[in-house]
Design an enzyme around this catalytic site. Structure first.
Site, PDB file in Angstrom:
ATOM      1  N   ASN A  74       0.884  -1.164   0.000  1.00 37.50           N
ATOM      2  CA  ASN A  74       0.000   0.000   0.000  1.00 37.50           C
ATOM      3  C   ASN A  74       0.921   1.212   0.000  1.00 37.50           C
ATOM      4  OD1 ASN A  74      -1.825   2.021   0.417  1.00 37.50           O
ATOM      5  ND2 ASN A  74      -2.751   1.138   2.254  1.00 37.50           N
ATOM      6  N   LYS A 112       3.205   0.686   3.151  1.00 39.14           N
ATOM      7  CA  LYS A 112       2.833  -0.350   4.120  1.00 39.14           C
ATOM      8  C   LYS A 112       2.891  -1.680   3.372  1.00 39.14           C
ATOM      9  CE  LYS A 112      -0.532   2.353   6.666  1.00 39.14           C
ATOM     10  NZ  LYS A 112      -1.889   2.776   6.395  1.00 39.14           N
ATOM     11  N   ARG A 123      -2.552  -2.003  -3.421  1.00 40.75           N
ATOM     12  CA  ARG A 123      -3.798  -1.287  -3.148  1.00 40.75           C
ATOM     13  C   ARG A 123      -3.810  -0.023  -4.001  1.00 40.75           C
ATOM     14  NH1 ARG A 123      -5.539   2.829   1.428  1.00 40.75           N
ATOM     15  NH2 ARG A 123      -7.762   2.809   0.985  1.00 40.75           N
ATOM     16  N   HIS A 167     -13.236   2.047  -0.084  1.00 34.93           N
ATOM     17  CA  HIS A 167     -13.241   0.955   0.912  1.00 34.93           C
ATOM     18  C   HIS A 167     -13.831  -0.328   0.320  1.00 34.93           C
ATOM     19  CE1 HIS A 167     -13.639   4.070   4.422  1.00 34.93           C
ATOM     20  NE2 HIS A 167     -12.378   3.758   4.221  1.00 34.93           N
ATOM     21  N   GLY A 179     -13.773   3.479  10.196  1.00 38.85           N
ATOM     22  CA  GLY A 179     -12.408   3.680  10.689  1.00 38.85           C
ATOM     23  C   GLY A 179     -12.180   5.182  10.759  1.00 38.85           C
ATOM     24  N   ARG A 213     -13.153  14.264   8.121  1.00 40.39           N
ATOM     25  CA  ARG A 213     -13.959  14.638   6.940  1.00 40.39           C
ATOM     26  C   ARG A 213     -15.414  14.816   7.350  1.00 40.39           C
ATOM     27  NH1 ARG A 213     -12.115   9.559   3.995  1.00 40.39           N
ATOM     28  NH2 ARG A 213      -9.882   9.911   3.835  1.00 40.39           N
ATOM     29  N   GLY A 232     -16.192   0.566  14.148  1.00 40.95           N
ATOM     30  CA  GLY A 232     -17.237  -0.451  13.997  1.00 40.95           C
ATOM     31  C   GLY A 232     -16.969  -1.697  14.827  1.00 40.95           C
ATOM     32  N   GLU A 271      -8.225  -6.033   4.931  1.00 42.98           N
ATOM     33  CA  GLU A 271      -8.071  -5.602   3.537  1.00 42.98           C
ATOM     34  C   GLU A 271      -6.825  -6.209   2.901  1.00 42.98           C
ATOM     35  OE1 GLU A 271      -8.880  -1.618   5.205  1.00 42.98           O
ATOM     36  OE2 GLU A 271      -9.615  -1.137   3.207  1.00 42.98           O
TER      37      GLU A 271
HETATM   38  P1  ADP Z   1      -7.998   3.503   9.551  1.00 43.76           P
HETATM   39  O1  ADP Z   1      -9.153   4.022   8.751  1.00 43.76           O
HETATM   40  O2  ADP Z   1      -6.898   4.490   9.699  1.00 43.76           O
HETATM   41  O3  ADP Z   1      -7.559   2.100   9.179  1.00 43.76           O
HETATM   42  P2  ADP Z   1      -9.066   2.221  11.915  1.00 43.76           P
HETATM   43  O4  ADP Z   1      -9.942   1.263  11.211  1.00 43.76           O
HETATM   44  O5  ADP Z   1      -7.888   1.694  12.667  1.00 43.76           O
HETATM   45  O6  ADP Z   1      -8.603   3.418  11.021  1.00 43.76           O
HETATM   46  O7  ADP Z   1     -10.006   3.022  12.951  1.00 43.76           O
HETATM   47  C1  ADP Z   1      -9.511   4.086  13.711  1.00 43.76           C
HETATM   48  C2  ADP Z   1     -10.606   4.578  14.618  1.00 43.76           C
HETATM   49  O8  ADP Z   1     -11.050   3.477  15.445  1.00 43.76           O
HETATM   50  C3  ADP Z   1     -10.164   5.681  15.560  1.00 43.76           C
HETATM   51  O9  ADP Z   1     -11.177   6.664  15.679  1.00 43.76           O
HETATM   52  C4  ADP Z   1     -10.011   4.944  16.875  1.00 43.76           C
HETATM   53  O10 ADP Z   1     -10.188   5.787  17.976  1.00 43.76           O
HETATM   54  C5  ADP Z   1     -11.138   3.940  16.769  1.00 43.76           C
HETATM   55  N1  ADP Z   1     -10.977   2.868  17.757  1.00 43.76           N
HETATM   56  C6  ADP Z   1     -10.012   1.929  17.822  1.00 43.76           C
HETATM   57  N2  ADP Z   1     -10.159   1.172  18.935  1.00 43.76           N
HETATM   58  C7  ADP Z   1     -11.249   1.640  19.595  1.00 43.76           C
HETATM   59  C8  ADP Z   1     -11.924   1.295  20.810  1.00 43.76           C
HETATM   60  N3  ADP Z   1     -11.486   0.300  21.571  1.00 43.76           N
HETATM   61  N4  ADP Z   1     -13.023   2.019  21.142  1.00 43.76           N
HETATM   62  C9  ADP Z   1     -13.457   3.036  20.377  1.00 43.76           C
HETATM   63  N5  ADP Z   1     -12.862   3.416  19.224  1.00 43.76           N
HETATM   64  C10 ADP Z   1     -11.784   2.737  18.834  1.00 43.76           C
END
Ligand code: ADP
Length: 403
Positions: A7, A14, A93, A182, A212, A243, A334, A387
């Site tokens: 990526n 990455k 990616r 995504h 995310g 965003r 999520g 992914e």
């Molecule tokens: P990216 O889109 O950069 O891959 P991620 O899928 O890792 O991001 O998601 C990042 C988000 O998930 C951040 O807002 C982070 O705070 C949230 N997050 C990660 N772990 C937790 C948790 N245990 N509780 C609530 N939010 C979380």
């Protein structure tokens, strides 16, 4: 055989290296700050005994090519990749595939030209991907490079979902339409959801929510994407880390006319200073949860707007699909933020959605799981996304002869 997933961004790469026999991760990490004095190499791998190891080095990494050279030397030194002939494919990616790619493509000059042609649609992403692809092709001419597009899964949307109500020439001459992003993640969790539901994907109607730092929702009918919340760019749709998601486009016009901002300024405002960050000053949902619990009104509002927007999309996509087998939560928020899931699904019994509050709040197990009650007509699932695995499998499938 092995598959390397890259990526590549403008100043970082990455990577993950898989053994395709049972899709074990052999190594993963990051080559960062390419072009700077203090470049960084991070390598995580598993030794012969299966123990996790890691190594980090700071050194100048002038170019993407230098970074990949160092990575291959590192992998070789640890016996993870004796020779590049072990690589069946390199999966790249690629965020934006434009209107013509609906599946992964083995990269040739024509594919490179097409990815180049959509740079105006993804100026922050596609140039970095192209740099990674160019280096991979140059360093490993005998290993096929496969481009796996974030937009491909969404290419099944009908024009009623992907066209905007703006003058036609913007579509025909400028390719302005909804593309969606995504896609690799939506596709992966949709396949996993079908497995959990015990049905073929082609018979599943799903709402997948990738939450995310970026966030998007997809409506999937009979295994195919029929609508998604991100648009021409990843700015549209749900509330994200920085965003804004859906807003009245007149906000941008107002900012241009009244705030002394130029186009780049508005871009920054809506892409980098908005979303959770804009509402409460922080874009990390864990921090926002803590602040809200401590009584911070702005943090509480950020959670409220995020959940409200999610609920709107769940309602809209339920209406579009008619019947929904499952709603799937994935991505860092999520998978982990039980409070957001609870608020997004609250009071939706009439849509057949009944969350089990105990299952939803439980921290263990943390993998794939159902969090709805047995009586819920729509199952609510949490499925960690992967992914990189999806890119690796799609890349290998693209270079494998059809059986
Ligand atoms: P990216 O889109 O950069 O891959 P991620 O899928 O890792 O991001 O998601 C990042 C988000 O998930 C951040 O807002 C982070 O705070 C949230 N997050 C990660 N772990 C937790 C948790 N245990 N509780 C609530 N939010 C979380």
């Amino acid at each position: 055989m092995k598959v390397l997933v890259l990526n590549a961004g403008s100043s970082s790469i990455k990577y993950q290296l898989f053994d395709s026999a049972e899709w074990r991760v052999l190594a993963h990490g990051l080559i960062a700050r390419i072009g700077e004095e203090a470049g960084e190499l991070k390598l995580n791998w598993y030794d012969a005994a299966g123990a996790a190891q890691s190594r980090q080095e700071t050194r100048p990494i002038p170019t993407h090519q230098a970074g990949l050279d160092l990575l291959i030397a590192d992998l070789r030194e640890r016996g993870l990749l004796a020779d590049v002939t072990e690589l069946a494919a390199i999966g790249h990616r690629v965020v934006h595939g434009g209107p013509n790619f609906n599946h992964p493509m083995i990269v040739d000059d024509a594919v490179v030209a097409e990815i180049e042609s959509v740079i105006p649609l993804a100026p922050l992403h596609n140039p970095g991907h192209l740099a990674g692809i160019a280096v991979a092709r140059q360093l490993f001419p005998s290993v096929p490079s496969v481009a796996v597009f974030d937009t491909a899964f969404h290419q099944t949307m009908p024009p009623t979902a992907y066209r905007y109500a703006i003058p036609e020439f913007l579509y025909t001459e400028h390719r302005i339409r909804r593309y969606g992003f995504h896609g690799t993640s939506h596709h992966y969790v949709a396949k996993r959801a079908a497995a959990l539901l015990g049905k073929p994907l082609a018979k599943c109607n799903l709402i997948t929510l990738h939450l995310g730092n970026g966030a998007s929702a997809s409506a999937i009918r009979n295994g195919q994407c029929v609508d998604t919340s991100m648009g021409l760019t990843p700015l549209e749709g749900l509330v994200m880390g920085t965003r804004c998601g859906d807003i009245d486009p007149a906000v941008a016009i107002y900012a241009l006319k009244n705030l002394g901002l130029d186009a780049d300024g508005v871009d920054q405002l809506l892409n980098r200073q908005s979303g959770l960050l804009g509402i409460c000053g922080v874009n990390d949902m864990r921090e926002i949860d803590l602040r809200a619990a401590a009584g911070d009104a702005a943090a509480e509002l950020a959670i409220g707007i995020t959940a409200h927007r999610l609920k709107k999309y769940i309602g809209a996509y339920s209406a579009e699909l008619g019947a929904v087998d499952a709603i799937v939560f994935t991505g860092g928020i999520g998978e982990n933020a039980a409070g957001i899931r609870q608020r997004a699904c609250a009071d939706l019994e009439r849509l057949g959605i009944v969350l089990d509050d105990t299952l939803n709040a439980a921290r263990k197990p943390s993998g794939e799981r159902r969090i709805s009650t047995p009586a819920s007509a729509v199952q609510v699932l949490v499925i960690p996304t992967n992914e990189e695995l999806e890119i690796a499998q799609q890349a290998l499938a693209a270079v494998s002869p059809i059986e």
